[in-house]
Design an enzyme around this catalytic site. Sequence first.
Site, PDB file in Angstrom:
ATOM      1  N   GLU A 163       0.817  -1.228   0.000  1.00  0.00           N
ATOM      2  CA  GLU A 163       0.000   0.000   0.000  1.00  0.00           C
ATOM      3  C   GLU A 163       0.843   1.267   0.000  1.00  0.00           C
ATOM      4  OE1 GLU A 163      -2.482  -0.652   3.415  1.00  0.00           O
ATOM      5  OE2 GLU A 163      -3.444  -2.397   2.549  1.00  0.00           O
ATOM      6  N   GLU A 279      -5.826 -10.797  -1.660  1.00  0.00           N
ATOM      7  CA  GLU A 279      -6.656 -10.668  -0.447  1.00  0.00           C
ATOM      8  C   GLU A 279      -8.145 -10.617  -0.786  1.00  0.00           C
ATOM      9  OE1 GLU A 279      -5.330  -7.444   2.059  1.00  0.00           O
ATOM     10  OE2 GLU A 279      -3.228  -7.798   1.628  1.00  0.00           O
TER      11      GLU A 279
HETATM   12  O1  G3I Z   1      -5.745 -10.686  18.516  1.00  0.00           O
HETATM   13  C1  G3I Z   1      -6.055  -9.446  19.166  1.00  0.00           C
HETATM   14  C2  G3I Z   1      -6.864  -9.697  20.383  1.00  0.00           C
HETATM   15  O2  G3I Z   1      -6.075 -10.421  21.306  1.00  0.00           O
HETATM   16  C3  G3I Z   1      -7.306  -8.357  20.960  1.00  0.00           C
HETATM   17  O3  G3I Z   1      -8.147  -8.579  22.060  1.00  0.00           O
HETATM   18  C4  G3I Z   1      -8.053  -7.539  19.925  1.00  0.00           C
HETATM   19  C5  G3I Z   1      -8.455  -6.162  20.439  1.00  0.00           C
HETATM   20  O4  G3I Z   1      -8.441  -5.209  19.408  1.00  0.00           O
HETATM   21  O5  G3I Z   1      -7.207  -7.366  18.838  1.00  0.00           O
HETATM   22  C6  G3I Z   1      -6.829  -8.590  18.215  1.00  0.00           C
HETATM   23  O6  G3I Z   1      -5.996  -8.279  17.144  1.00  0.00           O
HETATM   24  C7  G3I Z   1      -6.605  -7.689  16.009  1.00  0.00           C
HETATM   25  C8  G3I Z   1      -6.327  -8.599  14.827  1.00  0.00           C
HETATM   26  O7  G3I Z   1      -6.741  -8.005  13.625  1.00  0.00           O
HETATM   27  C9  G3I Z   1      -6.947  -9.996  14.959  1.00  0.00           C
HETATM   28  O8  G3I Z   1      -8.314  -9.898  14.915  1.00  0.00           O
HETATM   29  C10 G3I Z   1      -5.979  -6.331  15.779  1.00  0.00           C
HETATM   30  O9  G3I Z   1      -6.372  -5.450  16.801  1.00  0.00           O
HETATM   31  C11 G3I Z   1      -6.395  -5.789  14.433  1.00  0.00           C
HETATM   32  O10 G3I Z   1      -5.660  -4.588  14.157  1.00  0.00           O
HETATM   33  C12 G3I Z   1      -6.068  -6.801  13.344  1.00  0.00           C
HETATM   34  O11 G3I Z   1      -6.561  -6.304  12.135  1.00  0.00           O
HETATM   35  C13 G3I Z   1      -5.936  -6.800  10.962  1.00  0.00           C
HETATM   36  C14 G3I Z   1      -5.595  -5.609  10.076  1.00  0.00           C
HETATM   37  O12 G3I Z   1      -5.106  -6.071   8.827  1.00  0.00           O
HETATM   38  C15 G3I Z   1      -4.511  -4.741  10.726  1.00  0.00           C
HETATM   39  O13 G3I Z   1      -3.289  -5.436  10.826  1.00  0.00           O
HETATM   40  C16 G3I Z   1      -6.929  -7.727  10.262  1.00  0.00           C
HETATM   41  O14 G3I Z   1      -7.079  -8.927  11.037  1.00  0.00           O
HETATM   42  C17 G3I Z   1      -6.382  -8.105   8.876  1.00  0.00           C
HETATM   43  O15 G3I Z   1      -7.355  -8.829   8.174  1.00  0.00           O
HETATM   44  C18 G3I Z   1      -6.044  -6.831   8.100  1.00  0.00           C
HETATM   45  O16 G3I Z   1      -5.481  -7.216   6.884  1.00  0.00           O
HETATM   46  C19 G3I Z   1      -5.203  -6.165   5.971  1.00  0.00           C
HETATM   47  C20 G3I Z   1      -3.928  -6.532   5.216  1.00  0.00           C
HETATM   48  O17 G3I Z   1      -2.882  -6.772   6.133  1.00  0.00           O
HETATM   49  C21 G3I Z   1      -3.538  -5.419   4.224  1.00  0.00           C
HETATM   50  N1  G3I Z   1      -4.638  -5.122   3.338  1.00  0.00           N
HETATM   51  C22 G3I Z   1      -5.932  -4.812   3.986  1.00  0.00           C
HETATM   52  C23 G3I Z   1      -6.313  -5.975   4.895  1.00  0.00           C
HETATM   53  C24 G3I Z   1      -7.717  -5.847   5.446  1.00  0.00           C
HETATM   54  O18 G3I Z   1      -7.854  -4.718   6.246  1.00  0.00           O
END
Ligand code: G3I
Length: 353
Positions: A163, A279
């Site tokens: 990105e 994705e």
């Molecule tokens: O696992 C923790 C949990 O322990 C905690 O209680 C909770 C509270 O917020 O957070 C959990 O982690 C979250 C994680 O997803 C798992 O669900 C993070 O906060 C959250 O930031 C994370 O979001 C991910 C996001 O990227 C940011 O890294 C999404 O799963 C993931 O699908 C998303 O993927 C992105 C790609 O990397 C790049 N392109 C866009 C795509 C979709 O947004």
Amino acid sequence: MCKEKIFMKAFNLLITLLFYCFLQTACAQNVHTTDEPIAKIAAQDNVKFGFAVTYDGLKNSTNYQNIVKQNATTIVPENDLKWRWIHPDKNKYNFQKSDYIINYAVLNNMQARGHTLVWHAGIPQYVLNEKDPKNVEKLLRDHITTVVGRYKGKINSWDVINEVIHIKDNQPNGLRNSYWYQVLGEKYIDIAFDAAHKADPNAILVYNEWGVEHGSKSNVAKREAVLALIKRLKDRNVPIDGFGIQAHISTDGVKAIGDDLTKFIENLHNLGLKVYITELDVKDNNSASYTVPEAYNRFLDYALKSNNIDSVLVWGVFNKQNSNNNEIPQYLFDKGTGCNSSCVAVKEAFEND
Ligand code: G3I
């Protein structure tokens, strides 16, 4: 035998043959291969298929493991290789979850993708505090050398940069005004590819991007900036091998997907890049025109038309319980019932290609 009899025999034989051929064709049309696993159907088009996976799913759910093993030839950790997760403090790496996922791929004869080395999001504070370009370059190189080096020969392709174009930031060449850009300028991209290439010269090094799927004005502008960036990188001999189209789409947005997507993929291919759909998922924003399965199908139809797609990865396995919320993407499998109507639509898109 008189000539007439010979003619009649030949005629009858011909009719029988024609009838046999007709039956064969009719039967072939009625044979649905949609009972086959997705990866098997995709492989007939020379396309690899897979999912973004989580450690919890692979470790704790037999149902999840079975779906992945049956349907995927490629997996990518959804989050477990991101900087904040894997390298939270300067001298601390957490490899436990990523090791599990990558070894799972190796043990089950699947390819693994790595996501992602350099991103504007999820950068730990100890990195953000560092502003001296020399120190930042060292941090970047050390991180990439350690992570890519650990999975040398196991991770087949890496999302090296993620990105990096964001036209709204109003920077030269449409580059995103990220921390990396602010400290190092565009050079951070060259550094990242160089370090990844040195750590694993055989890995396929990919630039992964969102918002390039539609024919909308903003997507078209982004595509132009993307192609221009790739040309600059190629001119500087930066070792870039592939481009990832994220493809987070929606039932409403999919109507703006058409031949120009196929053309964009061809442009990337003509620049010598492998093209990945990295994705894929669909949000249901109650479009009057397309259902979720239709959106999956339409997107893949236009992407596969190019005949230049290396792999298609869907960004999750099971639908979430509240997946009728239009902010939550919908996937191809339901817990309990398995392959859902979107899954069938994806299989049909591969079959019809
Ligand atoms: O696992 C923790 C949990 O322990 C905690 O209680 C909770 C509270 O917020 O957070 C959990 O982690 C979250 C994680 O997803 C798992 O669900 C993070 O906060 C959250 O930031 C994370 O979001 C991910 C996001 O990227 C940011 O890294 C999404 O799963 C993931 O699908 C998303 O993927 C992105 C790609 O990397 C790049 N392109 C866009 C795509 C979709 O947004």
